[in-house]
Design a protein around this motif. Structure first.
Motif, mmCIF file in Angstrom:
data_model
loop_
_atom_site.group_PDB
_atom_site.id
_atom_site.type_symbol
_atom_site.label_atom_id
_atom_site.label_comp_id
_atom_site.label_asym_id
_atom_site.label_seq_id
_atom_site.Cartn_x
_atom_site.Cartn_y
_atom_site.Cartn_z
ATOM 1 N N UNK A 30 0.836 -1.201 0.000
ATOM 2 C CA UNK A 30 0.000 0.000 0.000
ATOM 3 C C UNK A 30 0.870 1.249 0.000
ATOM 4 N N UNK A 31 1.948 1.188 0.746
ATOM 5 C CA UNK A 31 2.897 2.297 0.818
ATOM 6 C C UNK A 31 4.264 1.788 0.402
ATOM 7 N N UNK A 32 4.877 2.446 -0.525
ATOM 8 C CA UNK A 32 6.182 2.030 -1.008
ATOM 9 C C UNK A 32 6.072 1.123 -2.209
ATOM 10 N N UNK A 33 7.211 0.728 -2.733
ATOM 11 C CA UNK A 33 7.221 -0.094 -3.955
ATOM 12 C C UNK A 33 6.794 -1.535 -3.688
ATOM 13 N N UNK A 34 6.270 -2.187 -4.730
ATOM 14 C CA UNK A 34 5.977 -3.617 -4.642
ATOM 15 C C UNK A 34 7.293 -4.343 -4.383
ATOM 16 N N UNK A 35 7.239 -5.458 -3.659
ATOM 17 C CA UNK A 35 8.440 -6.205 -3.306
ATOM 18 C C UNK A 35 8.363 -7.614 -3.874
ATOM 19 N N UNK A 36 9.464 -8.055 -4.450
ATOM 20 C CA UNK A 36 9.595 -9.410 -4.983
ATOM 21 C C UNK A 36 10.525 -10.180 -4.049
ATOM 22 N N UNK A 37 10.084 -11.340 -3.594
ATOM 23 C CA UNK A 37 10.904 -12.176 -2.717
ATOM 24 C C UNK A 37 11.208 -13.487 -3.431
ATOM 25 N N UNK A 38 12.473 -13.874 -3.426
ATOM 26 C CA UNK A 38 12.957 -15.101 -4.060
ATOM 27 C C UNK A 38 13.424 -16.035 -2.943
ATOM 28 N N UNK A 39 13.010 -17.300 -3.028
ATOM 29 C CA UNK A 39 13.365 -18.264 -1.990
ATOM 30 C C UNK A 39 13.473 -19.663 -2.604
ATOM 31 N N UNK A 40 14.176 -20.587 -1.939
ATOM 32 C CA UNK A 40 14.283 -21.954 -2.448
ATOM 33 C C UNK A 40 12.909 -22.617 -2.497
ATOM 34 N N UNK A 41 12.577 -23.255 -3.616
ATOM 35 C CA UNK A 41 11.270 -23.886 -3.808
ATOM 36 C C UNK A 41 10.989 -24.966 -2.778
ATOM 37 N N UNK A 42 11.984 -25.761 -2.456
ATOM 38 C CA UNK A 42 11.762 -26.887 -1.542
ATOM 39 C C UNK A 42 11.989 -26.532 -0.074
ATOM 40 N N UNK A 43 12.109 -25.262 0.245
ATOM 41 C CA UNK A 43 12.370 -24.852 1.622
ATOM 42 C C UNK A 43 11.127 -25.028 2.487
ATOM 43 N N UNK A 44 11.349 -25.500 3.704
ATOM 44 C CA UNK A 44 10.224 -25.579 4.631
ATOM 45 C C UNK A 44 9.929 -24.171 5.161
ATOM 46 N N UNK A 45 8.853 -24.035 5.912
ATOM 47 C CA UNK A 45 8.417 -22.709 6.359
ATOM 48 C C UNK A 45 9.491 -21.995 7.183
#
Length: 67
Positions: A30-45
């Protein structure tokens, strides 16, 4: 410049592809730029909370156009 070229006295080293896959999600803020997060596909929570990279979405580019 090819993958085997040299820059000065240092030879370019080709790094092998990693043996894991990455996933990405973009969150609209809502405030600030959209954020893209990259993470390992098979990572647990728990791992997702500590093994990731986030950046402003407008700093990303389409992979197909860069190839």
């Amino acid at each position: 410049m090819s993958a085997n070229s040299t820059a000065g006295d240092a030879a370019h080293t080709t790094v092998p592809a990693p043996d894991y896959a990455l996933d990405a999600v973009t969150v609209t803020q809502e405030r600030g730029p959209d954020r893209c997060t990259v993470y390992p596909t098979d990572a647990d929570e728990e791992t997702r909370l500590t093994t990731w990279l986030s950046l402003d979405a407008d700093a990303t580019c389409d992979l197909a156009t860069m190839r």
